[in-house]
Design a protein around this motif. Sequence first.
Motif, PDB file in Angstrom:
ATOM      1  N   UNK A  85       0.844  -1.202   0.000  1.00  0.00           N
ATOM      2  CA  UNK A  85       0.000   0.000   0.000  1.00  0.00           C
ATOM      3  C   UNK A  85       0.881   1.254   0.000  1.00  0.00           C
ATOM      4  N   UNK A  86       1.932   1.242   0.821  1.00  0.00           N
ATOM      5  CA  UNK A  86       2.823   2.418   0.889  1.00  0.00           C
ATOM      6  C   UNK A  86       3.543   2.625  -0.443  1.00  0.00           C
ATOM      7  N   UNK A 142      -6.889   1.451  -5.789  1.00  0.00           N
ATOM      8  CA  UNK A 142      -6.383   0.081  -5.709  1.00  0.00           C
ATOM      9  C   UNK A 142      -6.657  -0.386  -4.279  1.00  0.00           C
ATOM     10  N   UNK A 143      -7.435  -1.439  -4.161  1.00  0.00           N
ATOM     11  CA  UNK A 143      -7.791  -1.937  -2.835  1.00  0.00           C
ATOM     12  C   UNK A 143      -6.920  -3.142  -2.514  1.00  0.00           C
ATOM     13  N   UNK A 144      -6.289  -3.092  -1.340  1.00  0.00           N
ATOM     14  CA  UNK A 144      -5.438  -4.200  -0.890  1.00  0.00           C
ATOM     15  C   UNK A 144      -6.082  -4.790   0.347  1.00  0.00           C
ATOM     16  N   UNK A 183      -4.829   4.418  -2.815  1.00  0.00           N
ATOM     17  CA  UNK A 183      -4.873   3.037  -2.330  1.00  0.00           C
ATOM     18  C   UNK A 183      -5.743   2.924  -1.084  1.00  0.00           C
ATOM     19  N   UNK A 184      -6.435   1.824  -0.946  1.00  0.00           N
ATOM     20  CA  UNK A 184      -7.164   1.537   0.289  1.00  0.00           C
ATOM     21  C   UNK A 184      -6.664   0.211   0.841  1.00  0.00           C
ATOM     22  N   UNK A 185      -6.181   0.251   2.085  1.00  0.00           N
ATOM     23  CA  UNK A 185      -5.700  -0.967   2.751  1.00  0.00           C
ATOM     24  C   UNK A 185      -6.771  -1.419   3.739  1.00  0.00           C
ATOM     25  N   UNK A 186      -7.200  -2.664   3.616  1.00  0.00           N
ATOM     26  CA  UNK A 186      -8.242  -3.145   4.525  1.00  0.00           C
ATOM     27  C   UNK A 186      -7.974  -4.607   4.890  1.00  0.00           C
TER      28      UNK A 186
END
Length: 211
Positions: A24-25, A91-93, A34-37
């Motif tokens: 994500x970074x 971009x979803x992670x 970016x979305x980190x979930x």
Amino acid sequence: MAGYFISFEGGEGCGKSTQARMLAEALEARGISTLLTREPGGTAGAEAIRELLLDPQGTGWGLRAEALLFAAARSDHVAQLIAPAIGEGKWVICDRFLDSSRAYQGGEGGLPDDDILQLHRIGSSGFKPDLTLLIDVSPEIAELRVSMRDGDERDRIGGRDAAFHARVAARFDEIAADEPGRVVRINGDASAEEVHHIVLAAVAERLGLAT
Ligand code: TYD
């Protein structure tokens, strides 16, 4: 333009949460929104279900109820957070997704894969990641990392015995072999930095990220 959906999968202590954060970074540093979930969780409703599922002092769920709860949490997560973010071009992670249900609630002694996929069709219209990174580590390294992180405080699922975790690993292997177009295996035994470079190379190759 729509974004991408990338999931990280693997057993306990494989380092996928660290890798998800590092990816994500790295994407943000390239100007990609970016979305980190994570799962189970990611939305208020799904985090409430997470508490029900993982509390070591909580109710012992049967296999079917457990699979339904994971699917319900995922349904809320996809509808409220993941799908809208991808629609906005992010971009979803996601740290764990459907393959965790297939590996932990499926496999030998678990529910048939078709049943888990059926729950996912009902809950989330069968929505799958564009890319899944399966982090493989040797059981000794995984055990070491988990004891450094959690000590004796394992959650209700993480705390199951070694035979259970070996079956989970075998199911992840089968999923990767069945869906090579979506799932890339990453050797996670090296340092976080080295594994991160392998992750970036896989994302570059599969999704056309400029490195
Ligand atoms: P978590 O604390 O997020 O562990 P980890 O760092 O290993 O990801 O706990 C999630 C636990 O829930 C983990 O033991 C795997 C399990 N799980 C399932 O059994 N099925 C699922 O569908 C998901 C998403 C997780």
